[in-house]
Scaffold this active site. Structure first.
Site, short mmCIF file in Angstrom:
data_model
loop_
_atom_site.label_atom_id
_atom_site.label_comp_id
_atom_site.label_asym_id
_atom_site.label_seq_id
_atom_site.Cartn_x
_atom_site.Cartn_y
_atom_site.Cartn_z
N HIS A 75 0.77 -1.18 0.18
CA HIS A 75 0.03 -0.14 0.09
C HIS A 75 0.81 1.28 0.10
O HIS A 75 0.34 2.28 -0.07
CB HIS A 75 -0.83 0.09 1.17
CG HIS A 75 -0.63 0.42 2.45
ND1 HIS A 75 -0.19 -0.58 3.43
CD2 HIS A 75 -0.46 1.78 3.22
CE1 HIS A 75 0.07 0.00 4.53
NE2 HIS A 75 0.25 1.37 4.16
N ASP A 120 0.35 -7.64 1.59
CA ASP A 120 0.78 -6.15 1.71
C ASP A 120 2.18 -6.16 1.70
O ASP A 120 2.78 -5.73 2.64
CB ASP A 120 -0.06 -5.48 3.06
CG ASP A 120 0.07 -3.85 2.89
OD1 ASP A 120 0.73 -3.34 1.86
OD2 ASP A 120 -0.32 -3.25 3.84
N GLN A 209 0.69 6.12 11.41
CA GLN A 209 0.69 6.37 10.12
C GLN A 209 2.17 7.03 9.76
O GLN A 209 2.97 7.59 10.54
CB GLN A 209 -0.18 7.32 9.79
CG GLN A 209 -1.55 7.13 9.27
CD GLN A 209 -2.31 6.22 9.75
OE1 GLN A 209 -2.31 5.94 11.21
NE2 GLN A 209 -2.58 5.03 9.15
N GLY A 210 2.77 6.32 8.49
CA GLY A 210 4.07 6.54 8.38
C GLY A 210 5.15 5.39 8.70
O GLY A 210 6.39 5.62 8.39
N ASP A 211 4.62 4.62 9.67
CA ASP A 211 5.37 3.43 9.80
C ASP A 211 5.20 2.34 8.92
O ASP A 211 6.22 1.48 8.77
CB ASP A 211 5.09 2.92 11.34
CG ASP A 211 5.77 3.96 12.54
OD1 ASP A 211 6.72 4.64 12.18
OD2 ASP A 211 5.06 4.00 13.38
N SER A 212 4.18 2.25 8.34
CA SER A 212 4.09 1.25 7.16
C SER A 212 5.09 1.07 6.26
O SER A 212 6.06 2.08 6.06
CB SER A 212 2.75 1.74 6.13
OG SER A 212 1.49 1.71 6.64
N1 ARG Z 1 -1.29 2.21 7.05
C1 ARG Z 1 -0.23 2.99 7.80
C2 ARG Z 1 0.76 3.56 7.27
O1 ARG Z 1 0.48 3.81 5.88
C3 ARG Z 1 0.27 2.17 9.19
C4 ARG Z 1 -0.84 2.01 10.35
C5 ARG Z 1 -0.29 1.27 11.16
N2 ARG Z 1 -1.43 1.40 11.99
C6 ARG Z 1 -1.31 0.61 13.31
N3 ARG Z 1 -2.48 1.02 13.89
N4 ARG Z 1 -0.46 -0.23 13.66
O2 ARG Z 1 1.87 4.15 7.60
#
Ligand code: ARG
Length: 384
Positions: A75, A120, A209-212
């Site tokens: 993603h 993913d 967000q941003g850790d993905s």
């Molecule tokens: N989708 C998020 C990203 O793009 C990562 C989210 C992780 N969230 C969590 N609650 N562990 O960075």
């Protein structure tokens, strides 16, 4: 990295701060020379603690799994194909460190079949190899999919918060698929073999967000094994809402196949689609004929191991030269008057078409070079 402080004595919640919940304290100490960004009670990763950790310019994490390939989340990328728009930053915990190694991407492989649920993962090929940076070790089986995990990233330190300058880390326990699904909502659609959950029941520690795309690891006998890839969660660090990670062990075979493709074991590219022309084309004596298929719906290059399945009816195949012609006119000879007086060609040829754009009009050219015997192109299929 969402790291929220929860102690009975202090009700201070410092939004910017990476603060570990008591009991989830990571093993290594914060960097001695703390440049004072107000990380209250939390842990900033030390240089070299997660040496394969990568920051990607689209705002994701990643891990170096080969000197020239970064593993991230599907993603985080827009699809498969040539891509020079991503910059990978490595070798630092401070993103403003002038000693950072920065390398651009050349190609992105998004997990085949990725549709937003499971799968993913993606691989990013770098323009040049990064030497002297340790590689992440991927989990090849599920034996480490349990216990306590390390999570890390430059993502938000609170739900809705800002991206971080310094790499933050924390630890979270494994949560079973059954418990994770019981969190309801999107969690009930968890893909067991492709997703693994982690987090504290009471919340407070999580990726965000941003850790993905960044890794989740397990320390085994002093070395880390990457068991997960940061994927999603409902909000961040909410009680009863675990972090969901791509389950590396469950997809290892596919990730490895992608890695082999990007690193040359199999040349890169390809969209895996097949195109057939089943209209008969007669092959008169001493004549050259063609049959065309038009490839569409692909992005980027054709595969390094494209297939051309050819069915020609003919009474003397030693008369024939069969050539695949790419949309740009490049010629690939498949059959050159071999076979003598044998009848018919029913064969699948493997051709490296990685330097060709997949989409466009491809021709099968059949040249009959002698008198007396004739035939027809019966059908042919190109898989790019
Ligand atoms: N989708 C998020 C990203 O793009 C990562 C989210 C992780 N969230 C969590 N609650 N562990 O960075």
């Amino acid at each position: 990295m969402k790291l929220a402080l929860r102690t009975a004595a202090r009700l201070v919640l410092v939004a910017l701060a990476g603060v570990l919940v008591a009991g989830a304290v990571a093993a290594a100490p914060a960097q001695a020379s703390d440049p004072g960004t107000n990380v209250v009670g939390g842990t900033r990763a030390a240089l070299g603690e997660f040496p394969w950790m990568v920051r990607l310019s689209m705002g994701c994490g990643g891990s170096l799994v080969h000197p020239q390939v970064v593993l991230t989340a599907a993603h985080c990328v827009s699809g498969t194909g040539n891509n020079t728009s991503i910059t990978a930053t490595l070798g630092v915990v401070d993103l403003q460190d002038s000693t950072a190694i920065k390398v651009n991407s050349t190609y992105v492989l998004q997990a085949p079949g990725y549709n937003g649920t499971g799968k993913d993962w993606a691989l990013i090929k770098l323009a040049s190899p990064v030497n002297n940076v340790p590689l992440a070790t991927l989990a090849t089986d599920g034996s480490n999919d349990n216990g306590t995990f390390n999570i890390m990233g430059w993502g938000a330190a609170s739900e809705g918060g800002a991206q971080q300058r310094y790499l933050l880390k924390a630890q979270v326990p494994f949560i079973s698929d059954a418990t994770c699904k019981a969190a309801g909502g999107s969690y009930s659609g968890l893909v067991d073999a492709e997703e693994i959950c982690a987090g504290l029941t009471q919340g407070g520690v999580d990726t965000c967000q941003g850790d993905s795309g960044g890794p989740m690891t397990k320390t085994v006998n002093g070395t880390q094994i990457q068991v997960g890839i940061v994927s999603w969660g409902e909000g961040c660090a909410r009680p009863g809402k675990p972090g969901v990670y791509s389950q590396v062990s469950g997809m290892y075979t596919n990730i490895k196949a992608g890695l082999d493709q990007l690193t040359g074991t199999v040349p890169p590219g390809g969209c895996g689609k097949s195109f057939t022309n089943g209209t008969d084309v007669n092959i008169p004596d001493n004549t050259t004929v063609t049959s065309t298929v038009t490839a569409s719906g692909c992005s980027g290059a054709a595969s390094g191991s494209s297939k051309v399945e050819v069915h020609i009816v003919h009474t003397y195949i030693g008369d024939l030269i069969v050539t695949l012609i790419a949309p740009d006119g490049s010629r690939y000879v498949l059959h050159n008057r071999a076979g003598g007086s044998a009848d018919n060609i029913n064969q699948t040829y493997t051709v490296n078409l990685s330097s060709e754009t997949a989409n466009g009009a491809w021709k099968l050219e059949v040249a009959d070079k002698a008198s007396a015997d004739t035939g027809k192109i019966d059908t042919w299929t190109l898989t790019v």
